[in-house]
Design an enzyme around this catalytic site. Structure first.
Site, short mmCIF file in Angstrom:
data_model
loop_
_atom_site.label_atom_id
_atom_site.label_comp_id
_atom_site.label_asym_id
_atom_site.label_seq_id
_atom_site.Cartn_x
_atom_site.Cartn_y
_atom_site.Cartn_z
N ASP A 1 -19.99 -115.16 -34.86
CA ASP A 1 -20.04 -116.48 -34.22
C ASP A 1 -20.65 -116.37 -32.82
OD1 ASP A 1 -19.59 -119.19 -33.94
OD2 ASP A 1 -17.51 -119.08 -34.61
N ASP A 54 -20.04 -127.08 -38.63
CA ASP A 54 -18.57 -127.09 -38.59
C ASP A 54 -18.01 -128.30 -39.32
OD1 ASP A 54 -18.05 -124.71 -37.44
OD2 ASP A 54 -17.65 -125.48 -35.43
C1 GLA Z 1 -16.69 -121.94 -34.35
C2 GLA Z 1 -17.11 -121.82 -35.80
C3 GLA Z 1 -15.95 -122.23 -36.67
C4 GLA Z 1 -14.76 -121.36 -36.40
C5 GLA Z 1 -14.40 -121.43 -34.93
C6 GLA Z 1 -13.33 -120.43 -34.58
O1 GLA Z 1 -16.53 -123.25 -33.97
O2 GLA Z 1 -18.23 -122.60 -36.05
O3 GLA Z 1 -16.31 -122.15 -38.04
O4 GLA Z 1 -15.03 -120.05 -36.79
O5 GLA Z 1 -15.53 -121.18 -34.11
O6 GLA Z 1 -13.02 -120.48 -33.25
#
Ligand code: GLA
Length: 731
Positions: free
Chosen positions: A470, A534
């Site tokens: 990430d 997301d």
């Molecule tokens: C980001 C990612 C999510 C999740 C969060 C965790 O927003 O896109 O899918 O993994 O971080 O903090």
């Protein structure tokens, strides 16, 4: 005014080698579907043609006569053809391909062509163009590779400082492509968190249209790709040129029509003030630019997908893609053995094959305010480490995946307290936090080594199969030693990924950046899955996934089934719609599988079975987006390479204007083959009409040609409903 004859020495091109043909003045590259013609006239190299294949026996002399430019009034005394490396010193009034200087001197270099030669390592399909300005001490080398199968042209440009002092580079285009005169429109993608890959159209006018990304990552806001084409180009009509810059840092893409009517498009990495100074004798490489010519967007996407599959993506993406179960929306930061073990069991019971432990497992990470940087297991939450969980996951027949956000650090972390100097920053200024985090300086070898050690220890200890990598913030004050460092930061990320993937070639890595903010061919050289967004709301996902599909193949698109009420939008949708939209990519669950009841599991099982039964051919399939009159009707499918199997998802984003949806006219089938067509399930929408079309209950067998002309009448479909249609060669 007098015009100078442009083309002096001409010959007829003879087909000597199949890929490349060259004369003094004309150089030609051919792929199965495209031709590229470069013209060298005196010192200048111009791209005469990049488009559909031209006849092999071109009469060069006549061609050059037909394309010779007139000389305009009130301009230079010689025509200015659009060079492959246009410079203001040639009289070019658009954005020059290179903007560089030595403390203000040599501000207008003139790059003259030294040679155009087939690349020794790949003489069939790569031309190397060498340009030089010996006064300014510059040497530029551009490699043009035309991929035979996909017809994607990839351009790599290097600049060498042969001078005796530092060269300040403000702009180095990866490539400049002249557009056919009839092109008048272009398509770009913008977005935001939870709403990536949104398409927008612009006209190509006599003013520069610039798409500029300064987020320090590929960004939600501006995708590094552009499609230019004939007026109203669409899925299946209109010649288009698609461009994609393989880069995850800052970039700029622009297009413009010049006063003489010629338009061009240009792309490259964008630099912050003073960011790039080339020391004497050193070389810089611009990010690769990929360009393809196609008839309509479907063909363009298919060519990019083919290219990505064969030249960009890691080999493991060709293996059958497992179904993920991700813990994020099920647990967020509420990690405990009591909740995780039943979650693992529930995920396995519904068909998941890889359990991914998302954010919240490492030292001090009880919320998003602390812990980033301390990449060891938090013993307060996992007193015996991750072993019991991993064992449980494997006992249930699943692979194990783990979330990391390696490039980041929370000020509230042990790492930051020990090494505040490891962050990107500018002395004297406070860097604003984003999600309470700062960015580590990956240009520093000690930072990369630290991260490599932390990650590799865990990968080895638990034989981790997959990492969700990430990256959750934009870069503000991206300074290193007081100087801008986005380019070096981006290269540092690539270097760390390179080291890890070399050490662990079977380790699968997904590129996530607050959803889909890092999707590009640069990062995909090391990662082979993208967390598209997301948002798991299937209705918003329709456009998001459609935009994603313009450049990237479906098997690398993380596409999960979420909760009935989507967490980001509050929208409630049926399990069928969520499952149908998930079938468009690599399937997974982003929900608490413990809440699924028997009925839910039954409803899901045909989708899961279909995904598992068909995935062997997904990574070689052809994607088709079906144009519809009603923009709220989304139809798209993947057709197996042998055209024997196909899966179509049909989803209504909102209420349709008509009671009966328009007919579904198939694409990409073999006209002569006979196909059996049936719905995967029909009961969930059967109640919305007094009667279903007969094929929906009995199936039907028709030729590909019939399905691609008369098509199929669809059942009545209410808003936000879905139907999956299977179309397989009849036994
Ligand atoms: C980001 C990612 C999510 C999740 C969060 C965790 O927003 O896109 O899918 O993994 O971080 O903090």
């Amino acid at each position: 005014m007098q015009c100078r004859q442009r083309w002096m020495t001409l010959e007829t091109i003879c087909p000597d080698t199949p890929g490349i043909m060259s004369t003094d003045s004309l150089h030609r590259l051919d792929s199965s579907e495209s031709t590229l013609l470069l013209c060298r006239s005196a010192d200048t190299v111009s791209l005469l043609w990049f488009g559909p294949a031209l006849p092999r026996d071109l009469d060069v002399q006549e061609l050059l006569k037909s394309l010779d430019l007139p000389c305009e009034q009130a301009k230079l005394d010689q025509p200015v053809p659009l060079s492959l490396v246009p410079m203001s010193s040639d009289g070019f009034l658009g954005r020059p391909a290179l903007a560089a200087h030595r403390d203000g001197k040599h501000f207008a270099p003139r790059l003259s062509c030294v040679s155009i030669k087939p690349a020794p390592a790949d003489p069939q399909s790569t031309l190397v163009i060498t340009l030089e300005d010996s006064l300014a001490g510059l040497l530029m080398t551009t490699n043009l590779h035309l991929d035979d199968t996909s017809s994607v042209l990839s351009i790599s440009t290097e600049l060498q400082n042969n001078g005796t002092d530092g060269l300040h580079v403000e702009w180095l285009a990866s490539g400049t492509i002249p557009l056919p005169d009839q092109f008048s429109e272009c398509l770009s993608m913008h977005g935001r968190w939870g709403f990536e890959f949104q398409q927008q159209r612009h006209s190509i006018d006599n003013a520069q249209l610039t798409i500029e990304n300064v987020a320090g990552r590929t960004s939600h806001e501006h995708f590094p790709g552009l499609v230019c084409g004939e007026r109203s180009f669409c899925e299946d009509n209109g010649v288009v040129l698609g461009l994609h810059l393989a880069y995850s840092g800052n970039y700029r893409l622009l297009t413009e029509r010049l006063a003489n009517g010629k338009a061009y498009v240009q792309a490259g990495a964008a630099f912050l003030p003073g960011e790039i100074t080339l020391d004497p004798g050193t070389t810089m490489t611009a990010p690769m630019l990929c360009v393809v010519c196609a008839s309509g967007l479907n063909q363009m996407s298919q060519r990019f997908h083919d290219y990505a599959r064969r030249h960009i993506l890691p080999a493991w993406t060709r293996a059958e893609r497992p179904i993920h179960a991700n813990s994020w929306e099920a647990l967020y930061f509420e990690h405990s053995t009591e909740s995780l073990l039943p979650l693992v069991e529930a995920a396995a019971a519904v068909g998941a094959e890889r359990f991914v432990l998302d954010d919240g497992w490492f030292q001090g990470r009880r919320n998003d305010k602390s812990g980033l940087g301390d990449w060891w297991v938090d013993k307060d939450v996992y007193p015996e480490g991750l072993k019991p969980l991993v064992t449980h996951v494997r006992k249930h027949g699943m692979q194990f995946g783990l979330w990391f956000e390696p490039e980041m650090v929370n000020p509230d972390s042990i790492l930051y307290r020990e090494h505040p100097e490891w962050t990107l920053h500018v002395e004297g200024y406070e860097t604003p936090l984003a999600r309470d985090q700062l960015v580590l300086n990956l240009d520093l070898a000690e930072v990369r080594d630290y991260l490599y050690d932390c990650i590799s220890v865990l990968v080895k200890e638990h034989s981790i199969d997959y990492i969700k990598w990430d990256m959750n913030r934009d870069l503000v004050f991206p300074g290193s030693n007081g100087r801008a460092s986005v380019v070096r930061q981006t290269e540092g990320v690539y270097a760390l990924l390179q080291k890890l993937t070399t050490e662990f070639p079977a380790l699968e890595i997904e590129s996530c950046s607050s959803g889909g903010a890092r999707a590009d061919f640069g990062i995909l050289l090391y990662t082979g899955r993208v967390w598209t967004s997301d948002t798991i709301d299937p209705i918003d996902r329709l456009n998001i996934q459609r935009g994603f599909s313009l450049f990237f193949p479906p098997e690398i698109m993380g596409s999960h089934i979420g909760h009935d009420v989507a967490h980001l939008t509050g929208r409630s949708t049926s399990l069928h719609t969520r499952a149908a939209v998930s079938l468009q990519g690599q399937m997974g669950f982003e929900l608490d599988a413990r809440v699924l009841n028997e009925q839910d599991r039954e409803a899901l099982s045909p989708y899961i079975r279909l995904y598992k039964d068909s995935r062997a051919w997904h990574s070689s399939s052809t994607l088709w987006r079906v144009p519809t009159r009603d923009s709220d009707l989304f139809i798209q499918g993947r057709v197996s390479a042998q055209q024997e199997n196909s899966i179509w998802t049909i989803v209504t984003r909102a209420s349709l204007a008509s009671t009966i949806p328009e007919r579904f006219v198939f694409k990409g089938l073999a006209p002569q083959k006979r196909y059996h067509v049936q719905p995967l399930q029909i009961e969930h929408i059967a109640g919305y009409a007094k009667k279903l079309p007969t094929w929906a209950t009995e199936g039907t067998t028709l030729s590909g040609s019939s399905l691609m002309s008369t098509g199929l009448v669809l059942p009545v479909m209410p808003a936000q409903s879905s139907l999956v249609v299977l179309c397989d060669v009849a036994p």
